[in-house]
Design an enzyme around this catalytic site. Sequence first.
Site, PDB file in Angstrom:
ATOM      1  CD  GLU A 137      -3.128  -0.218   2.256  1.00  0.00           C
ATOM      2  OE1 GLU A 137      -2.961   0.808   2.947  1.00  0.00           O
ATOM      3  OE2 GLU A 137      -3.951  -1.096   2.534  1.00  0.00           O
TER       4      GLU A 137
ATOM      5  CG  ASP B 274      -3.556   9.259   7.343  1.00  0.00           C
ATOM      6  OD1 ASP B 274      -3.492   8.046   7.610  1.00  0.00           O
ATOM      7  OD2 ASP B 274      -3.804   9.696   6.204  1.00  0.00           O
TER       8      ASP B 274
END
Lengths: 403, 266
Positions: B49, B60
Amino acid sequence: MPATQDFHRWPDAHGRFGAYGGSYVAETLMAPLAELTEAYQRLRQDPDFLAELDRDLKYYVGRPSPIYHAERLSQHVGGAQILLKREDLNHTGAHKINNTIGQALVARRMGKRRVIAETGAGQHGVASATVAARFGMKCVVYMGAVDIERQKINVYRMKLLGAEVVPVTSGSKTLKDALNEAMRDWVTNVADTFYIIGTVAGPHPYPQMVRDFNAIVGREAREQMLEGYGRLPDAITACVGGGSNAIGLFHAFLNDAGVRIVGAEAAGEGIATGRHAASLAAGRPGVLHGNRTYVLCDDKGQVTETHSVSAGLDYPGVGPEHAFLKDAGRAEYVGVTDDEALEAFHLLARTEGILAALESSHAVAQAMKLAREYPKDALVLCNLSGRGDKDVHTIAAREGITL
Amino acid sequence: MNRIESRFFRLQQAGRTGLIPFVTAGDPAPEHAVALMHALVAAGADLIELGVPFSDPMADGPVIQHASERAIARGVGLGDVLRWVAQFRQHDADTPVVLMGYLNPIELHGYARFAQDAAKAGVDGVLIVDCPLEESAVLEPLRAAGLQQILLAAPTTAPARMVKLCEAARGFLYYVSFAGITGAARLSTADIAARVAEVRAVAKAPVAVGFGVRDAASAKAIAGFADAVVIGSALVERLAGATEADEIAARAHAFLAPIRAALDVP
Ligand SMILES: Cc1ncc(COP(=O)(O)O)c(C=O)c1O
């Protein structure tokens, strides 16, 4: 003159205003947003809820706010008559409380005990801390470290009101980063937390909900115009950061095709310099903070840092309904520079005895420009979104004065 | 069969749990981005990823935010990421690569152009954090170009919606182990085991579990009930600050090898 389309029918069921809006959020937030949408769509038609809101707006916020004819300012400009919708007279000193009262009432009915907010100038933070105190809720406000520095008085006000102010040090350390951080808090504490977004941005239903709560401004103003002046204004204007005070004023007039609508964005040091926050005038369609709208970003899609003398306009996105109104040609969006806003600030102070917020001073500057385009018997209505006490230090510092 | 599907097919046949490391493209060193991808494979990655740096990574935590900021400060953008995948593909035709990021960089690149460029570079899937199923009509050109949209499911996902996600999932379904941001440490395997079991029963696609996996022990705990585990922040943190290709590869190996080993113990 009827409008070419019914501008009051937006958003659609997906939270879109034409091509803009929507819900561009992480999967974790889809459920809480669905829960909020369901609750809000029910409450906005609930007579009990609306009566409670009306009572608070009247007895706590101090509505209705008057329309004031700024005669000496108008004379000085020498054009149309400038009328000010006095949102600066609301409790806490800005339009922001129209929205926070509404959202806090929604939060309470949803059983949420903790509210969070992002803030730029600190006005929304103060308005959130205020209603949290009033309803006995815990309140956490996220604020960019840069903004904390330039809005110290509001930071202290929030603390006095019992809120916790969390400095945000990521990214550009301003409003957009505070919004990111508040979203991160929300995604982490979805079960008990209500996120009070401070402007008509964010995912659906926020742009609609925040607009609805601020639309009282335009509804009142439209009635006051008919009552006091026997007609609608020729032009209306407001400053546009995220766009909540602007859509609040504009919404009731959208279907009145004879009323010209102009939004004043922060052109900072001038749009050509790149140091500005004029998302609609100089940005492009993109996706930021949960909705599709005009965004200030580079060719790689990175959101760019913005600049404005007023912290409350220092935002690289804008509410999706404004993006729609721009493309539909129903509203114009133009830039007002730092210098023009400051000049308007001083002029209003000296001709009318009103210290306007720096954000609102952009609207005043735009109202002056519009007034010059019209004859003396024309009416230009300007949303004076907030009072300037919070900005006294910034203005003094800019002029080399230490207090 | 798409590279993602064939990789999971082979994992299933071998009875192994997939290991999916996440790194922010261009961090810790843009000039070694491709070398890092190869190092991840050498250390046992089954799928990579690759985070596309974005200025406003709302989902995040601080570790990936800072990695993103560092990469952006060095000028890394979507174009670089695509170029690195193409270079990686010259020496690795098998390991699937999924780009993970936010919508705005793709919107600005242009959806049709992105679909073409990504397919040509050898990207296999995209996981766009802020593009839920309801908004993914814009990604149609990606599907047409053979790219798979990796969907996320979360603890807050309502049952009816979970069924929809399971039906729509292609490649694999990414189950977010807790309500929160990347890098937080709130993993409670007991809570998620039951939910993941439910999801696996409905989803035709394999289920990868991410968020909160930090080391061999937490990976092993997840492996008991998932088709693959995703490890991001802990790896990004470990790599941060390394400047030389050797050091980057060594750190990737030191971090991933014990996890790989733990997953491979029956
Ligand atoms: C007085 C005032 N006006 C305007 C704004 C800008 O926000 P909006 O565009 O949402 O009205 C702010 C924001 O802090 C403000 O404090």
